[in-house]
Design a protein around this motif. Structure first.
Motif, PDB file in Angstrom:
ATOM      1  N   UNK A 142       0.810  -1.225   0.000  1.00  0.00           N
ATOM      2  CA  UNK A 142       0.000   0.000   0.000  1.00  0.00           C
ATOM      3  C   UNK A 142       0.842   1.273   0.000  1.00  0.00           C
ATOM      4  N   UNK A 143       1.885   1.309   0.853  1.00  0.00           N
ATOM      5  CA  UNK A 143       2.768   2.482   0.913  1.00  0.00           C
ATOM      6  C   UNK A 143       2.015   3.786   1.131  1.00  0.00           C
ATOM      7  N   UNK A 178       1.043   7.157   3.266  1.00  0.00           N
ATOM      8  CA  UNK A 178       1.849   8.023   4.134  1.00  0.00           C
ATOM      9  C   UNK A 178       1.283   7.923   5.549  1.00  0.00           C
ATOM     10  N   UNK A 179       2.026   7.333   6.473  1.00  0.00           N
ATOM     11  CA  UNK A 179       1.449   7.070   7.800  1.00  0.00           C
ATOM     12  C   UNK A 179       1.145   8.343   8.576  1.00  0.00           C
ATOM     13  N   UNK A 180       1.820   9.447   8.242  1.00  0.00           N
ATOM     14  CA  UNK A 180       1.634  10.671   9.018  1.00  0.00           C
ATOM     15  C   UNK A 180       0.515  11.545   8.465  1.00  0.00           C
ATOM     16  N   UNK A 181      -0.156  11.089   7.400  1.00  0.00           N
ATOM     17  CA  UNK A 181      -1.216  11.893   6.808  1.00  0.00           C
ATOM     18  C   UNK A 181      -2.553  11.160   6.877  1.00  0.00           C
ATOM     19  N   UNK A 182      -3.624  11.930   6.950  1.00  0.00           N
ATOM     20  CA  UNK A 182      -4.963  11.325   6.961  1.00  0.00           C
ATOM     21  C   UNK A 182      -5.294  10.810   5.562  1.00  0.00           C
ATOM     22  N   UNK A 183      -6.377  10.059   5.488  1.00  0.00           N
ATOM     23  CA  UNK A 183      -6.836   9.541   4.195  1.00  0.00           C
ATOM     24  C   UNK A 183      -6.995  10.694   3.205  1.00  0.00           C
ATOM     25  N   UNK A 184      -7.613  11.767   3.667  1.00  0.00           N
ATOM     26  CA  UNK A 184      -7.831  12.919   2.792  1.00  0.00           C
ATOM     27  C   UNK A 184      -6.512  13.433   2.222  1.00  0.00           C
ATOM     28  N   UNK A 185      -5.530  13.605   3.095  1.00  0.00           N
ATOM     29  CA  UNK A 185      -4.261  14.176   2.635  1.00  0.00           C
ATOM     30  C   UNK A 185      -3.406  13.166   1.874  1.00  0.00           C
ATOM     31  N   UNK A 186      -3.605  11.887   2.167  1.00  0.00           N
ATOM     32  CA  UNK A 186      -2.944  10.867   1.351  1.00  0.00           C
ATOM     33  C   UNK A 186      -3.416  10.979  -0.092  1.00  0.00           C
ATOM     34  N   UNK A 187      -4.735  11.038  -0.248  1.00  0.00           N
ATOM     35  CA  UNK A 187      -5.298  11.091  -1.599  1.00  0.00           C
ATOM     36  C   UNK A 187      -4.970  12.437  -2.262  1.00  0.00           C
ATOM     37  N   UNK A 239      -8.093  -3.951   3.246  1.00  0.00           N
ATOM     38  CA  UNK A 239      -8.862  -3.625   2.046  1.00  0.00           C
ATOM     39  C   UNK A 239      -9.070  -2.128   1.895  1.00  0.00           C
ATOM     40  N   UNK A 240      -9.327  -1.467   3.024  1.00  0.00           N
ATOM     41  CA  UNK A 240      -9.514  -0.010   2.988  1.00  0.00           C
ATOM     42  C   UNK A 240      -8.224   0.698   2.595  1.00  0.00           C
ATOM     43  N   UNK A 241      -7.110   0.202   3.136  1.00  0.00           N
ATOM     44  CA  UNK A 241      -5.814   0.794   2.777  1.00  0.00           C
ATOM     45  C   UNK A 241      -5.598   0.706   1.272  1.00  0.00           C
ATOM     46  N   UNK A 242      -5.931  -0.473   0.718  1.00  0.00           N
ATOM     47  CA  UNK A 242      -5.694  -0.658  -0.705  1.00  0.00           C
ATOM     48  C   UNK A 242      -6.598   0.273  -1.525  1.00  0.00           C
TER      49      UNK A 242
END
Lengths: 261, 361
Positions: free
Chosen positions: B84-85, B87-96, B137-140
């Motif tokens: 998945x890789x 970013x652990x320090x960011x929320x889902x919103x900021x990852x996307x 699954x959510x991470x993916x």
């Protein structure tokens, strides 16, 4: 039921006595009302704590110690973070040798390091005392920075970095917005550890301090050469509290187990 | 020219050559899978397209432009990693939103794009969670959304489902296929899971030791493998060495090493090659009572060596003058060990495949 072993119990007790005994004596002596360092103190007084602030040189050298520790650590971070990153991210010829070189200041006695720096760099190049002191401290701090940050990079998943680059972030930007935030705790730990090491250092400082510019530990050494009052014990207590507070900060942010790695 | 075109590419790690004079073309809008055992070079191919690896020789053309030396961050390809890789320090919103920020998109435009992408992957309401608070699954899904939101010209997936449990794998692959079709995005998908690969792809490239053994539609690969490696990979476990002796209208005649004549349907007009392997699946070999095959074509004598119970059927290992054969047969007539039998190979079930060329080790 635990097995009790008399010899083991005795040895353990002795270890504690030798480790903590001097601290207990110093702490007790710091509160002594007497004019000379003595144990048991025979009373209670805070006058020697007040006296710390009356001795001008303590305040002045504390300031210098702080400056050297803070700036030295910052410089070492600027050098050490990229070095640790390169050493853990890439494979290149001579990697192990470079690793050894970075760790070597820990292995070389501080006295040797201090003397060499003085003789061959500070005097030879006519470097100002403060700058020389800063260079010396940066060198002794660097291995700690590299070691601690390397260990936090060892747990870093580089595919995260690749993901960021694939999303259009340049390598340098990726380092600041992705890599650095994820090794933040390692950087904080490295900073504190390096800071304590620099602040408490005597063997290197003793060669690199000079007229008008000295560090607190060196000042303390010269103070006890002339005075034998409990001021020095009081100051030691203050420094111990200061160090303990820093350790608590580490414990709260990362856990002391961080250094066991 | 195809959207992706790798031309005579050579890649090596130190002295270990992974791909040599490698060629691959992918058409626009297609989902192409690279399938093969570990170490076959499929991930290397993907990383080469992504730009993480440099070809020592050869070129990579994308949309007719030479991308061989274009750095990763300028390629605008969406990547989904096996782990998945996020970013652990960011929320889902900021990852996307990460990729959009790199493109200097911000404010409500960024917000709208992120939210609509989260809706597509079915994660509305998860914007403020951190990756550590999500299931596999959510991470993916987040990883997929993050790769797709930048509207990439190409989507690259590196074993995206292999860390998920079996049930989730099936539903996620349907999901990936749906999104891929919806957005019409050209996709290269790396996997070692045959079923996953066949169910999701327009085209499959079977790779072995840095070479594409066959590239075709999944149905074709499954039914008409061209090489021994592909045949074995899709479940043809029996092989007979055959020498061509005659060609007729629809069939070709061969001689096996024990002198027995075999007939097989021609799969191609051109059957000039002398030496072939006849491949057949265990369930297509017929097991018949009897001990003498006389002169019947496609039939040989054998002796049952091992019998294994598989539930719905038995599996037999049969010893013959052409070596051992694996045969699956229903439980109506059970054969005993050491029993003399006849093996019949229906000519329409035999596939003519090329022998694997010797490639080092």
């Amino acid at each position: 039921m635990k097995e009790s072993n008399l010899v083991l119990t005795l040895i353990t007790a002795m270890v504690f006595v030798f480790l903590l005994g001097p601290l207990v004596i110093i702490i007790a002596a710091a509160f002594s009302p007497n004019e000379f360092l003595a144990f048991p103190p025979g009373g209670f007084s805070l006058r020697w704590f007040e006296n710390i602030f009356k001795v001008k040189m303590f305040m002045r050298t504390f300031e210098i110690s702080m400056q050297v520790a803070v700036f030295g650590t910052l410089i070492a971070l600027v050098i050490g973070i990229p070095a640790a990153y390169a050493l853990s991210r890439y494979n290149f010829i001579g990697k192990n040798h470079i690793n050894t070189i970075f760790i070597s200041p820990v292995l070389i006695p501080g006295v040797v390091l201090g003397f060499t720096l003085l003789r061959y760099i500070v005097i030879a190049k006519n470097i100002p005392i403060f700058t020389g002191l800063l260079i010396g401290h940066t060198i002794i701090i660097l291995p700690y920075i590299i070691r601690v940050i390397s260990s936090s990079l060892a747990n870093f998943d580089y595919s995260i970095e690749e993901a960021a680059v694939s999303l259009g972030s340049s390598k340098i930007r990726t380092f600041f917005v992705v890599v650095l935030p994820n090794i933040r705790s390692g950087v904080i730990a490295a900073f504190i550890l390096a800071f304590i090491n620099s602040f408490n250092n005597v063997p290197v400082s003793v060669f690199l301090t000079g007229p008008g510019i000295s560090t607190l530990p060196i000042q303390m050494l010269s103070y006890v050469e002339y005075y034998f009052d409990p001021t020095i014990a009081a100051l030691s207590v203050v420094l111990m509290v200061f160090t303990v507070l820093l350790m608590i900060v580490i414990e709260r942010t990362l856990g002391l187990s961080y250094f066991a790695k | 020219m195809a959207l992706i075109s790798l031309q005579d590419v050579t890649v090596a790690y130190d002295k270990n050559v992974v791909l040599e004079n490698f060629n691959l073309e992918v058409e626009k809008g297609q989902l192409l899978s690279l399938l093969g055992p570990s170490g076959c070079g499929k991930t290397t191919t993907l990383r080469l397209i992504a730009g993480f690896m440099q070809a020592q020789k050869g070129h990579f053309f994308f949309n007719e432009k030479d991308y061989t030396k274009v750095p990763v961050h300028k390629r605008r390809f969406g990547l989904v990693f096996q782990n998945y890789a996020l970013f652990p320090h960011l929320t889902v919103f900021h990852n996307v939103g990460f990729g959009l920020k790199c493109m200097k998109i911000s404010g409500s435009k960024l917000r709208n794009k992120v939210l609509s992408m989260l809706e597509i992957v079915g994660l509305t309401g998860y914007e403020n969670r951190y990756p550590a608070e999500l299931s596999g699954g959510q991470k993916q899904r987040v990883a997929l959304a993050r790769a797709l939101v930048i509207e990439p010209d190409l989507l690259l997936l590196d074993e995206p489902l292999s860390n998920l449990d079996a049930k989730l794998r099936v539903s996620m692959r349907v999901e990936i296929r749906r999104i891929q079709r919806e957005l019409g995005i050209t996709t290269v998908y790396v996997t070692h899971d045959q079923e996953e690969c066949f169910s999701i792809s327009d085209k499959v490239a079977i790779m072995n030791q840095g070479v594409i053994e066959q590239l075709d539609r999944p149905e074709v690969i499954y039914q008409y493998p061209e090489t021994e490696f592909v045949a074995r990979f899709v479940g043809f476990y029996n092989f007979i060495n055959l020498q061509l002796i005659g060609v007729e209208q629809e069939t070709a005649a061969f001689k096996a090493s024990n002198g027995k004549v075999f007939e097989a349907l021609k799969q191609k007009e051109d059957i000039a090659q002398e030496s072939w392997l006849g491949a057949i699946r265990p369930e297509n070999v017929l097991l018949i009572e009897g001990s003498s095959s006389k002169n019947v074509v496609n039939q040989i004598e054998g002796k049952i060596k091992i019998r294994t119970y598989l539930g719905r059927q038995y599996q037999y290992v049969v010893d013959t003058s052409l070596g051992e054969f694996i045969v699956n047969k229903d439980t109506d007539r059970v054969f005993e060990n050491e029993e003399q039998v006849l093996l019949q190979f229906p000519k329409e079930k035999i596939r003519l495949v090329k022998k694997v060329h010797e490639r080092g080790n």
